[in-house]
Structure formats: C-alpha cells, structure tokens
Design a protein around this motif. Structure first.
Motif, PDB file in Angstrom:
ATOM      1  N   ALA A   1       0.595   1.214   8.250  1.00 19.05           N
ATOM      2  CA  ALA A   1      -0.550   0.357   8.566  1.00 19.05           C
ATOM      3  C   ALA A   1      -1.389   1.046   9.635  1.00 19.05           C
ATOM      4  O   ALA A   1      -0.870   1.714  10.525  1.00 19.05           O
ATOM      5  CB  ALA A   1      -0.074  -0.987   9.063  1.00 19.05           C
TER       6      ALA A   1
ATOM      7  N   LYS B   1      -7.020   5.110  -5.094  1.00 18.93           N
ATOM      8  CA  LYS B   1      -8.067   5.874  -4.416  1.00 18.93           C
ATOM      9  C   LYS B   1      -7.549   7.268  -4.101  1.00 18.93           C
ATOM     10  O   LYS B   1      -6.446   7.434  -3.598  1.00 18.93           O
ATOM     11  CB  LYS B   1      -8.464   5.184  -3.111  1.00 18.93           C
ATOM     12  CG  LYS B   1      -9.512   5.935  -2.328  1.00 18.93           C
ATOM     13  CD  LYS B   1      -9.862   5.235  -1.034  1.00 18.93           C
ATOM     14  CE  LYS B   1     -10.932   6.017  -0.291  1.00 18.93           C
ATOM     15  NZ  LYS B   1     -11.267   5.404   0.983  1.00 18.93           N
TER      16      LYS B   1
ATOM     17  N   ASN C   1       0.857  -1.180   0.000  1.00 20.24           N
ATOM     18  CA  ASN C   1       0.000   0.000   0.000  1.00 20.24           C
ATOM     19  C   ASN C   1       0.899   1.238   0.000  1.00 20.24           C
ATOM     20  O   ASN C   1       1.817   1.334   0.810  1.00 20.24           O
ATOM     21  CB  ASN C   1      -0.920  -0.029   1.221  1.00 20.24           C
ATOM     22  CG  ASN C   1      -2.089   0.913   1.083  1.00 20.24           C
ATOM     23  OD1 ASN C   1      -2.373   1.427   0.008  1.00 20.24           O
ATOM     24  ND2 ASN C   1      -2.767   1.154   2.172  1.00 20.24           N
TER      25      ASN C   1
ATOM     26  N   PHE D   1       1.211   5.503  -0.050  1.00 20.67           N
ATOM     27  CA  PHE D   1       0.587   6.788   0.268  1.00 20.67           C
ATOM     28  C   PHE D   1       1.119   7.837  -0.707  1.00 20.67           C
ATOM     29  O   PHE D   1       2.323   7.924  -0.929  1.00 20.67           O
ATOM     30  CB  PHE D   1       0.941   7.166   1.703  1.00 20.67           C
ATOM     31  CG  PHE D   1       0.456   8.530   2.122  1.00 20.67           C
ATOM     32  CD1 PHE D   1      -0.895   8.776   2.309  1.00 20.67           C
ATOM     33  CD2 PHE D   1       1.352   9.561   2.342  1.00 20.67           C
ATOM     34  CE1 PHE D   1      -1.346  10.028   2.718  1.00 20.67           C
ATOM     35  CE2 PHE D   1       0.919  10.805   2.752  1.00 20.67           C
ATOM     36  CZ  PHE D   1      -0.431  11.036   2.940  1.00 20.67           C
TER      37      PHE D   1
ATOM     38  N   GLU E   1      -2.449   0.633  -4.364  1.00 16.75           N
ATOM     39  CA  GLU E   1      -2.101  -0.719  -3.935  1.00 16.75           C
ATOM     40  C   GLU E   1      -1.477  -1.435  -5.128  1.00 16.75           C
ATOM     41  O   GLU E   1      -2.064  -1.475  -6.205  1.00 16.75           O
ATOM     42  CB  GLU E   1      -3.350  -1.465  -3.456  1.00 16.75           C
ATOM     43  CG  GLU E   1      -3.080  -2.861  -2.960  1.00 16.75           C
ATOM     44  CD  GLU E   1      -2.466  -2.905  -1.569  1.00 16.75           C
ATOM     45  OE1 GLU E   1      -1.669  -3.821  -1.322  1.00 16.75           O
ATOM     46  OE2 GLU E   1      -2.770  -2.032  -0.747  1.00 16.75           O
TER      47      GLU E   1
ATOM     48  N   GLU F   1      -3.606   6.206 -11.156  1.00 15.19           N
ATOM     49  CA  GLU F   1      -3.401   4.782 -11.423  1.00 15.19           C
ATOM     50  C   GLU F   1      -2.490   4.574 -12.628  1.00 15.19           C
ATOM     51  O   GLU F   1      -1.586   3.735 -12.599  1.00 15.19           O
ATOM     52  CB  GLU F   1      -4.747   4.093 -11.653  1.00 15.19           C
ATOM     53  CG  GLU F   1      -4.637   2.613 -11.880  1.00 15.19           C
ATOM     54  CD  GLU F   1      -5.987   1.919 -11.989  1.00 15.19           C
ATOM     55  OE1 GLU F   1      -5.973   0.707 -12.255  1.00 15.19           O
ATOM     56  OE2 GLU F   1      -7.029   2.558 -11.798  1.00 15.19           O
TER      57      GLU F   1
ATOM     58  N   ALA G   1       6.464  -1.815  -6.578  1.00 18.12           N
ATOM     59  CA  ALA G   1       5.986  -0.703  -5.747  1.00 18.12           C
ATOM     60  C   ALA G   1       7.157   0.166  -5.303  1.00 18.12           C
ATOM     61  O   ALA G   1       7.082   1.399  -5.362  1.00 18.12           O
ATOM     62  CB  ALA G   1       5.222  -1.238  -4.540  1.00 18.12           C
TER      63      ALA G   1
ATOM     64  N   THR H   1       0.618  -5.148  -6.238  1.00 23.33           N
ATOM     65  CA  THR H   1       0.797  -6.522  -5.777  1.00 23.33           C
ATOM     66  C   THR H   1       2.258  -6.883  -5.541  1.00 23.33           C
ATOM     67  O   THR H   1       2.569  -7.642  -4.636  1.00 23.33           O
ATOM     68  CB  THR H   1       0.199  -7.520  -6.788  1.00 23.33           C
ATOM     69  OG1 THR H   1       0.776  -7.265  -8.066  1.00 23.33           O
ATOM     70  CG2 THR H   1      -1.298  -7.383  -6.872  1.00 23.33           C
TER      71      THR H   1
ATOM     72  N   PHE I   1      -4.175   6.756  -2.124  1.00 26.62           N
ATOM     73  CA  PHE I   1      -3.473   5.504  -1.892  1.00 26.62           C
ATOM     74  C   PHE I   1      -3.472   4.670  -3.164  1.00 26.62           C
ATOM     75  O   PHE I   1      -4.442   4.667  -3.913  1.00 26.62           O
ATOM     76  CB  PHE I   1      -4.150   4.707  -0.779  1.00 26.62           C
ATOM     77  CG  PHE I   1      -4.095   5.401   0.552  1.00 26.62           C
ATOM     78  CD1 PHE I   1      -3.014   5.240   1.390  1.00 26.62           C
ATOM     79  CD2 PHE I   1      -5.128   6.243   0.951  1.00 26.62           C
ATOM     80  CE1 PHE I   1      -2.958   5.898   2.613  1.00 26.62           C
ATOM     81  CE2 PHE I   1      -5.082   6.903   2.167  1.00 26.62           C
ATOM     82  CZ  PHE I   1      -3.989   6.726   3.000  1.00 26.62           C
TER      83      PHE I   1
ATOM     84  N   ALA J   1       2.657   3.320   2.732  1.00 26.64           N
ATOM     85  CA  ALA J   1       1.610   3.734   3.676  1.00 26.64           C
ATOM     86  C   ALA J   1       1.824   3.056   5.012  1.00 26.64           C
ATOM     87  O   ALA J   1       2.228   1.894   5.073  1.00 26.64           O
ATOM     88  CB  ALA J   1       0.233   3.372   3.127  1.00 26.64           C
TER      89      ALA J   1
ATOM     90  N   ASP K   1       5.996  -5.995  -4.400  1.00 24.61           N
ATOM     91  CA  ASP K   1       6.726  -5.018  -3.585  1.00 24.61           C
ATOM     92  C   ASP K   1       7.894  -4.386  -4.338  1.00 24.61           C
ATOM     93  O   ASP K   1       8.185  -3.208  -4.149  1.00 24.61           O
ATOM     94  CB  ASP K   1       7.232  -5.659  -2.296  1.00 24.61           C
ATOM     95  CG  ASP K   1       6.122  -5.905  -1.277  1.00 24.61           C
ATOM     96  OD1 ASP K   1       4.973  -5.458  -1.516  1.00 24.61           O
ATOM     97  OD2 ASP K   1       6.410  -6.520  -0.246  1.00 24.61           O
TER      98      ASP K   1
ATOM     99  N   SER L   1      -5.458  -1.318  -6.910  1.00 26.28           N
ATOM    100  CA  SER L   1      -6.462  -0.309  -6.568  1.00 26.28           C
ATOM    101  C   SER L   1      -5.806   1.072  -6.497  1.00 26.28           C
ATOM    102  O   SER L   1      -4.613   1.191  -6.236  1.00 26.28           O
ATOM    103  CB  SER L   1      -7.168  -0.627  -5.248  1.00 26.28           C
ATOM    104  OG  SER L   1      -6.282  -0.462  -4.161  1.00 26.28           O
TER     105      SER L   1
END
Length: 87
Positions: A79, A31, A2, A4, A48, A18, A55, A50, A46, A77, A52, A29
C-alpha cells in the motif's frame, strides 16, 4: 487485492497480462507502468482482483514463472504510505 508484477517483457501488453490473471478469477483492472516521456514500458505493472483467494492463487501460480518470454515476479502490492505533510 492489488498485485504487483515485475520483470515483464517490455513488449507485453496490458491485455495479455490481464488474460493471464483472468484464468484465476475476475480481474477488475490491469496496468503496465510506462515512461511518461517515451511511452515505453518500465517492465512492471499492477493487477487488481476482487477475490483475495483467487488473487493468492494467481500469485502462487504465476510467481517466478515464465510469461511472455521472461520469468516474472508476482506478489501482493504494498500500500502507498499516507502523505504525512511533514516536509
């Protein structure tokens, strides 16, 4: 993972955000957080992803870079803390 994303342009759309991250891998996702009363963007969101590694590559490439006319902040992000039940 996730991610931020802060300091977004208030006009940035979820699809644009996105697409920027999809250049680095699969986005599951996206948002943008909005004010409940006005529906206006709060300037953060945020993503997301899959994988790492993908990401982390996106974070490294996009953090403190210009996106949609603003220099954005991108980081993992935090937790949400678990509810303790102690009030």
């Amino acid at each position: 993972m996730n991610i931020f994303v802060a300091k977004l342009n208030f006009k940035t759309r979820k699809e644009e955000l996105e697409a920027a991250f999809a250049k680095f891998g699969q986005v599951t996702s996206a948002k943008i957080v909005r004010d409940k009363e006005t529906g206006r963007s709060k300037g953060y969101g945020f993503i997301e992803m899959t994988n790492d590694d993908e990401a982390n590559n996106a974070i490294a490439a996009l953090n403190e870079k210009e996106f949609d006319g603003k220099v954005i902040v991108v980081k993992p992000a935090n937790a949400k803390p678990a509810a303790s039940g102690n009030y």
